[in-house]
Design a protein around this motif. Structure first.
Motif: not given
Ligand code: SF4
Ligand code: FAD
Lengths: 459, 418
Positions: A68, A70, A74-76, A93, A110, A114-115, A126
């Motif tokens: 990730c 961070q 953050p879309a997540c 995050v 995401c 990242g997750i 994550k």
């Molecule tokens: S999991 Fe994906 S969307 Fe969430 S902070 Fe990390 S990179 Fe960004």
């Protein structure tokens, strides 16, 4: 030319806090040894489920790792239906496992890998950087996955941004970045001196509403250090700790105004003089200056049958200033803000004489490069040895960022149009000049090694 | 910065909160008011099956902590539904008689359940399952050996069935679906068959390819007559036949509405200063199709875009893409984009052990993918589809190691490296 206070903060209705600079994992893309899973195993051991993915794809000869990034927005987090994902003040995050219902919406939102939703645990997981001591980075022995502490920089640049809203320079300007960085380190107890050149738009807000919040003085190109001398002495006499700081270009410094600078250094005036070097007279159409790189195309050093850019090697003003025995002299680059901030601290501490910082600040317009290229050019200049980073106190030198294995010069030259005409011979000639300059600094460091303040050798 | 704008948001769900974050990026001081129709702290309907299954309790579902609204400088009027909109005067009428003036309005009121048309509808109660109030009713009515008829084998119906089995393993569930497969928009026939097997192994029965047509009563229980002549006896009937945009309060407001509120890529409606996002919006998909797309990542993305535009930044939505993630009985199911190949498209499939994967390719490009029983990354697959990344050369790798391969392909394209 009276001192003019910067406009009061009341013009700004609401100030958005600058995005927090934060510590971060840095993974060199696709540079891992095949089969290595040290980071993944360390993460799994420390956190139960690994939050870093090994992209160990022998089928396509790719070996890397991913985790990730961070995100700032953050879309997540936005997709999570239980509020389990929070972006903390630190920039991390974080996913609260106790709230996770395993719906997988975060993983669908995401696009950065990242997750991950784990079917066995029924929960997503994550990276949350292990509270600043990430197990993966501690386990990585190759240096491809590192923990980079940018919060140290954030602390160093603790003062508010020096500008009111809006800035009148070209988008992507490195001088603007340098100015912001400098005064976020120096703080508001300073008087800024400017001279004709791009940065006077920042310092004195010429013709626009936007300017700095600091008091500023617009000088001529020929007499900045002289004017500073008077102001600095008067400030001292009145008991103020306010520092006189110049932020002027290479034309003013190396060409038009060199004599008074030399004089002020020799007299030991307690001023801080920052030269932002964009290697030319950029706000009048990119003419050569004495610091322009050898071979560079400028308006006055054209490329044609009779000439291939500038013939002369650049004047090394920083070495000249060090040879004055000035209290403190350093080179710095917009690409290395931590190094720059540390040098500003030492420059401010050198109250017993002149401090000079030569800041490398590529002008993407004059150097014929894309709008987002300035910092990358500056970084490459350091990595290819084109612009060595060093410092000297009273003529005692040290490299602050030695480059043991320089990148090929083409990695630098290829980033800009002003060197595009160089053929292999031209590049080789430039390379020889670059090496000679770097070796000169190395030799100075060896012959006249740096001494910590307090050690023998002070004046 | 331009003068202060008063933002009003109808709804406090996923789309609404994403909009708040986006407005605050550039406009720290604008007043923002959020309305929700329910008295509870803002929550997402997605949590309902998980609450029912007992995987989480109601104390942990608030979309944001109570302090959030204060620190973000927002006012939340919970339990205060909007009842009418006057678009030209820029005034919103609230239940209880209050009015709210706004400069920018976001309609993010989500969706409401579709109630199926059945003969003799009042014979027994037909429940729905989209809000907390529904959950409370179902939870009180369900017991260890309940017989439950679930109408519809879409996302909500299947999640409901799984939740009931999880909590009350002795319950007898029958899922009635008019298509010949479960999860028709998410998976192809064969993949769906595997899901059906999985549910059947847990005791869930299916009546596929037929509709419920009439309600009746027998011995105090519900008797459901099906279009194939069969019938199902149940203690509880829950209709999960889909959702539709919740926009009853917009009658007479003059906004262009088809199925949902019609929006462009900036989530702008036909009225100046009024945006819509989430389940209630009918907007462009990644392939240009216009439609409503009721899932969380779409609601979040549309909300973010709406908020940015309300704050004066011109941002466009990339377009929704069908995507689903399920975790049923410890088995992960992921699908993105098209489920079947049409025209000159090709379909590649692979099954090994417990895992199966499918790709739909259009020339070099991925247009659809689904994986069951193996680790996969729906976000990465969506990105590859959306960004039209050529993947044919790596199709084998994508099928054998979907998670790593998709992430690698994405990251490589995002970095612009070879
Ligand atoms: S999991 Fe994906 S969307 Fe969430 S902070 Fe990390 S990179 Fe960004
Ligand atoms: C049982 C169930 C399971 C689901 N599972 C998933 C899943 O696993 N993954 C997934 O991606 N999606 C899932 N969804 C879909 C997902 O929940 C929705 O797409 C998403 O919540 C839509 O967000 P929204 O902001 O548009 O609406 P919502 O989150 O529903 O918010 C609507 C808001 O509007 C308010 N409101 C409504 N009318 C008014 C009014 N007149 N005045 C003021 N306020 C009003 C409501 O109180 C609420 O605050 C599921 C849905 C259900 C019902």
């Amino acid at each position: 030319m009276a001192l003019r206070p910067g406009p009061a903060g009341d013009r700004v209705t609401a100030v958005t806090a600058p995005p927090a600079l934060r510590d971060t994992l840095c993974i060199e893309w696709g540079a891992c040894p095949p089969g290595c899973r040290d980071c993944v195993e360390a993460c799994a051991l420390a956190r139960g489920v690994a939050r870093v993915t090994a992209l160990d794809l022998a089928e396509v000869s790719f070996h890397g790792a991913l985790t990730c990034g961070q995100c700032g927005e953050p879309a997540c987090r936005d997709a999570c239906p239980t509020g389990a994902i929070v972006r903390e003040e630190s920039g991390v995050v974080r996913l609260d496992q106790e709230r996770c219902v395993g719906c997988g919406a975060c993983a669908g939102a995401c696009a950065w890998g990242g997750i991950t939703l784990d079917a066995v645990t029924g929960r997503a997981s994550k990276c949350d950087t292990c509270g600043g001591r990430p197990a993966c980075a501690l386990a990585c022995t190759t240096g491809r996955l590192r923990w980079v502490e940018t919060s140290a920089l954030a602390r160093r640049l603790g003062h508010p941004d020096p500008f009111t809203q809006g800035v009148s320079l070209c988008p992507g300007c490195a001088a603007e970045l340098g100015f912001r960085t400098a005064f976020r380190a120096i703080g508001p107890d300073a008087v800024v001196f400017a001279a004709p050149g791009c940065a006077c738009m920042l310092a004195c807000g010429l013709g626009t509403a936007a300017t700095t919040r600091l008091p500023s003085v617009m000088s001529l190109m020929t007499n900045v250090p002289s004017l500073m001398t008077g102001v600095a002495r008067q400030l001292r006499r009145s008991g103020a700790r306010t520092r006189a700081v110049a932020f002027v270009g290479d034309g003013t410094t190396a060409d038009v105004g060199f004599q008074p600078l030399s004089g002020a250094a020799e007299r030991g005036e307690p001023i801080v003089y920052i030269c932002y070097d964009n290697e030319g007279y950029m706000n009048t159409g990119a003419q050569r200056s004495s610091t322009t790189l050898q071979g560079a195309r400028t308006m006055t050093t054209p490329v044609g049958p009779g000439q291939a850019g500038k013939r002369q090697v650049p004047k090394d003003v920083a070495v000249l200033m060090a040879m004055h025995g000035a209290a403190y002299v350093a080179t710095a680059s917009v690409s290395h803000p931590e190094d720059f901030a540390a040098k500003l601290e030492r420059a401010l501490a050198a109250e017993d004489g002149l401090a000079y910082i030569h800041l490398y600040a590529p002008c993407h317009v004059g150097w014929q490069a894309p709008m987002d290229a300035a910092v990358e050019i500056a970084r490459m200049a350091v990595l290819t040895r084109v612009f060595p980073l060093w410092e000297a106190r009273r003529g005692r030198f040290r490299l602050t960022h030695p480059i043991a294995h320089p990148r090929p010069l083409g990695d630098f030259a290829g980033l800009m149009g002003r060197l595009r005409h160089l053929d292999e011979d031209g590049l080789r000639a430039l390379g020889r000049a670059v090496e000679e300059r770097y070796r000169r600094v190395e030799a100075l460091c060896a012959a006249l090694p740096w001494q910590e303040p307090g050690a023998a050798g002070g004046r | 910065m331009a003068a202060t704008l008063r933002h009003v948001i109808i709804g406090a769900g996923t789309a609404a909160l994403a909009a708040v974050e986006a407005i605050r990026v550039g406009r720290p001081a604008d007043p923002i008011t959020l309305l929700s129709a329910e008295p509870e702290a803002p929550y997402s309907p997605t949590v309902l099956p998980h609450l029912l299954a007992g995987r989480i309790d109601e104390s942990r579902i608030a979309l944001r902590p109570a302090a959030f609204f204060g620190t973000r400088g927002c006012r939340l009027l919970a339990g205060t539904p909007a009842v009418a909109l006057c678009a030209d005067r820029r005034v919103l009428r609230l239940a209880g008689g209050g009015e709210l003036e706004f400069d920018r309005l976001l309609v993010a009121s989500g969706s409401e359940p579709i109630v199926p048309a059945l003969d003799n509808p009042d014979a027994v109660p037909v429940h729905t399952f989209t809000r907390l109030a529904d959950l409370r009713v179902l939870r009180a009515a369900l017991g260890g050996t309940s017989r439950v008829a679930v109408l519809g084998a879409g996302l909500i119906g299947m999640e409901l069935a799984e939740a009931i089995v999880h909590r009350w393993p002795g319950a007898r569930i029958t899922v009635v679906e008019q298509e010949r497969q479960v999860l028709p928009r998410a998976f192809c026939r064969e993949d769906a068959r595997a899901v059906e097997d999985l549910f059947e192994s847990q005791g869930v029965g299916f009546r596929l390819g037929c509709r419920a047509v009439a309600l009746g009563r027998r011995d105090g229980a519900a008797l459901l007559t099906l279009s194939d002549g069969g019938c199902v006896e149940a203690d509880l009937v829950v209709a999960c036949v889909g959702v539709k945009p919740r926009l009853g309060f917009l009658a007479g407001a003059g906004l262009a509405v088809r199925r949902g509120i019609v929006v462009d890529r900036r989530m702008a409606t036909s009225a100046a200063g009024i945006h819509a996002a989430g389940d209630v919006a009918e907007g462009p998909g990644a392939d240009g199709t216009i439609g409503c797309h009721a899932v969380l990542p779409t609601a979040a993305g549309q909300g973010r875009v709406a908020g940015a535009n309300m704050a004066g930044r011109a941002v466009e939505h990339e377009g929704w893409l069908p995507a689903n993630v399920f975790s049923f009985f410890g088995r992960l199911l992921v699908s993105a984009g098209a489920t079947e190949a049409v025209g000159r498209q090709t379909r590649l499939g692979q099954a090994s052990g417990a895992g199966r994967g499918r790709l739909v390719l259009d020339g070099d490009r991925l247009v659809g993918a689904s994986f069951a029983g193996m680790p996969a990354d729906p976000g990465a697959l969506c990105w590859l589809i959306r960004e039209r990344v050529p993947v044919r050369a790596q199709a084998e790798l994508l099928l054998s190691r979907p998670l790593e391969a998709a992430r690698w392909l994405c990251a490589r394209a995002q970095r612009g490296t070879a």
